[in-house]
Write an enzyme that holds these catalytic residues in place. Structure first.
Site, PDB file in Angstrom:
ATOM      1  CD  GLU A 157      -2.851  -1.352   2.481  1.00 49.30           C
ATOM      2  OE1 GLU A 157      -3.787  -1.640   2.666  1.00 49.30           O
ATOM      3  OE2 GLU A 157      -2.212  -0.792   3.487  1.00 49.30           O
TER       4      GLU A 157
ATOM      5  CB  CYS B  76      -8.505   1.492   7.943  1.00 49.87           C
ATOM      6  SG  CYS B  76      -7.858   0.819   6.401  1.00 49.87           S
TER       7      CYS B  76
END
Length: 654
Positions: free
Chosen positions: A316, A412
């Protein structure tokens, strides 16, 4: 650099109507209730959250084992933070939300241990493992989000119970970490606690919290490298294999020496936010300059046209400069939120519209694209080009989705969207000296104090669909000060009027147009920005976008969707002289502006193509094609994937 606490005046505005208000209402009426159900595992066919149940087990209110991610507590904290912002509006129908919040606080109070420690993973699953794997275990990260939630709830509702939980937790952290003998000389693998401690210090006036935040910032990346030592220490137990390089954690060199945004994009943004906060609080010019270097790296060389960052699905993370592929783009919603918040801090350090331009780019594109128009479905990843058949058949595109998701095992992003949209009133204005900076445009009211006087100002606009903005003052106003109106980078022409009379106002080097006068009751300051469809092009070093064009009107980036234009969007061409017509469509996607134009679709002549190729996908000459003229409709990028699966494309060949 406008550093030092005397230069920081945060103003909270009420958003009362219009585009941003509609999204805040969506968060309040749909998203927050749906997320409460998700966290309680009450949504059919969605991945279970376990987050509330984990805390109930930690509190002794239920039996069982910890389930889900090591950072599952943070979902509850972000949801609580969103609730804090929403409850600050004190609406008459807040009873249910307040009840959910009180239930959550009850659980947290019971789960918190006598020494202030609070993390369900280690309370339930691994008590001996506390503070032994800072690189991966997210204990400080979860603590940071809980502290942020406590600050928002206390400011919004006056709640002291959650603030007591947060201060006890912060005191526990202060007793555990630092350079003093007997303390852990480490820092978290996922930054977040640093910025949270600054917020708590501002609220409580407790200098120890600010000092602890500064310690975490200053210690990061110093020699000997803490994560390397930690991995060799007794009791260290890897959670995910612990194979990430130090750049992933922004822990390769001290933060003041860092010049390039690297590693996990969300972690980087949260670190930079804290650095900017501390630079402001401490008047630290050196740290402020480091922030500016890192902001430039992230936005000038590693940001998508939609405001997305973190191009690579691997870890990421940021890719190299100008490596911004559209189809494999990761562009995590949380990363865009992080850059939005970092840019908000930067405009208070440097007072330049370039930071707010990035905030606006993110807000109207890469942030709102992360939530469906139903308020109950989400994107974790925000690509700029999608072909469903390729997503289904290519393992390297498994992270790219063309259907919005109800929830995630790693959730998240959904509560992060909720808390950010709910908090937008804090990012619309800032005050420096006797100058009020109008950063983001909205329909609503700002009340603030200046020179001992209380001032109320109403902003009226249909932005972002219309470029006209009016600031109006009620009758009791009588105060001389400066109003700095942001003139966005996309705006090529504007006019300013005071009480209907055109002024010869000019845009300054910082991008603001300043108007100073004695403001009296009934005064009206008007800004009218030319807003028309525009073609935009990418830097030639962005290989994925060469010979392509994207469309924008005002702050909104547009895209093609299959549902409007048919399949095979990669074969669409936008003629260089095609007229771009903007239309308001009240009945489409809840009311949106579209850009309509004439385009061409190139298709192979099937018969001739077969003769040329003779079964070979690589013939000796280019197969003939036929060109079909089509009507093309572009919709706002934030609104894609709300009408079922299909292709999508931002950049089109010209």
């Amino acid at each position: 650099m406008q550093t030092g606490p005397e230069n920081r005046r945060y103003l909270h505005a009420r958003i009362e109507a219009g585009f941003l208000h509609d999204f805040q209402e969506l968060i309040r009426t749909k998203t927050v209730p749906q997320q409460w159900k998700a966290m309680n595992d009450e949504i059919p066919d969605a991945p279970p959250s376990h987050s509330i149940q984990n805390l109930r087990i930690a509190a002794g209110l239920a039996e069982g084992r910890h389930e889900g991610m090591v950072f599952q507590d943070s979902d509850v904290a972000k949801w609580l933070e969103a609730a804090g912002y929403l409850l600050a509006e004190k609406r008459p129908d807040d009873a249910q939300l307040r009840a959910w919040v009180n239930e959550s606080i009850d659980i947290l109070e019971r789960a918190q241990q006598p020494d202030g420690y609070l993390d369900s993973y280690f309370i339930v699953k691994d008590p001996p493992g506390k503070w032994k794997n800072l690189r991966e275990a997210h204990e400080l990260y979860c603590a940071g989000h809980l502290i942020e939630a406590a600050v928002a709830l206390h400011r919004g509702t006056g709640d002291t119970r959650i603030l007591k939980v947060a201060t006890r937790l912060a005191d526990h952290l202060d007793s555990k970490f630092g350079r003093e003998k007997g303390k852990i000389r480490g820092y978290c693998g996922h930054e977040e606690v640093e910025l949270a401690l600054v917020k708590l210090a501002r609220l409580t006036g407790e200098a120890r919290y600010l000092d602890l935040a500064l310690y975490f910032i200053e210690e990061r990346g110093t020699d000997p490298k803490f994560f390397e030592l930690e991995a060799k220490a007794p009791g260290f137990a890897p959670i995910w294999g612990a194979g990430q390089p130090l750049e992933y954690f922004q822990a390769h060199i001290p933060v003041r020496q860092q010049r390039e945004a690297v590693g996990h994009a969300v972690r980087a943004m949260y670190l930079y936010i804290a650095m900017a906060d501390i630079a402001s609080e401490k008047g630290d010019e050196d740290l402020a300059k480091a922030c500016d270097r890192l902001w430039e790296s992230a936005t000038a060389r590693k940001m998508y046209v939609t405001g997305g960052i973190g191009a690579s699905a691997t870890l990421e993370s940021f890719a190299s400069d100008f490596d911004l592929p559209n189809d494999t783009a990761y562009a995590e919603t949380c990363a865009s939120i992080g850059l939005f918040l970092f840019s908000s801090r930067m405009t208070r350090l440097n007072e330049s519209t370039k930071y707010v331009d990035v905030m606006e780019r993110i807000l109207y594109n890469g942030l709102l694209s992360g939530i469906g128009l139903d308020g109950e479905s989400y994107f974790y990843v925000n690509p700029l080009e999608v072909e469903p058949r390729r997503c289904d058949g290519n393992p390297s595109l498994q992270h790219v989705k063309y259907r919005r998701q109800k929830w995630y095992g790693c959730a998240c992003c959904p509560p992060n969207i909720a808390r950010t949209v709910a908090s937008l009133g804090e990012h619309l204005y800032h005050l420096s000296g006797d100058c009020l900076f109008v950063d983001l445009y909205h329909e609503g009211v700002l009340e603030f104090e200046l020179g001992g006087h209380k001032i109320c100002m109403r902003q009226v606009t249909r932005y972002p669909w219309d470029g006209r903005v009016t600031l109006a003052f009620p009758e009791q106003t009588e105060m001389q000060f400066t109003i700095a109106l942001r003139v966005p980078k996309w705006c090529s022409a504007f006019t300013v009027k005071i009480n209907g009379r055109t002024e010869g106002a000019a845009k300054g080097a910082d991008g603001y147009c300043r108007v100073t006068r004695l403001w009296s009751g009934g005064d009206r300051l008007e800004l009218e920005m030319e807003m028309r469809p525009q073609r935009i092009y990418a830097d030639r070093r962005i290989e994925a976008d060469r010979e392509k064009v994207a469309l924008r009107r005002g702050p909104i980036v547009y895209c093609l969707e299959e549902v409007d234009n048919g399949p095979d969007l990669s074969s669409m061409r936008l003629p260089i002289d095609a007229q771009l017509d903007w239309r308001w469509e009240e009945d489409l996607l809840g009311g949106i502006g579209t850009i309509c134009t004439k385009g061409s679709l190139e298709r192979a002549d099937i018969g001739a193509d077969r003769d040329v190729r003779n079964g070979d996908p690589y013939p000796e000459r280019i197969p003939p094609t036929e060109t079909i003229m089509n009507e093309l409709k572009f919709i706002p990028y934030y609104a894609w994937a709300n009408r079922g699966p299909g292709e999508m494309r931002v950049w089109v060949r010209e």
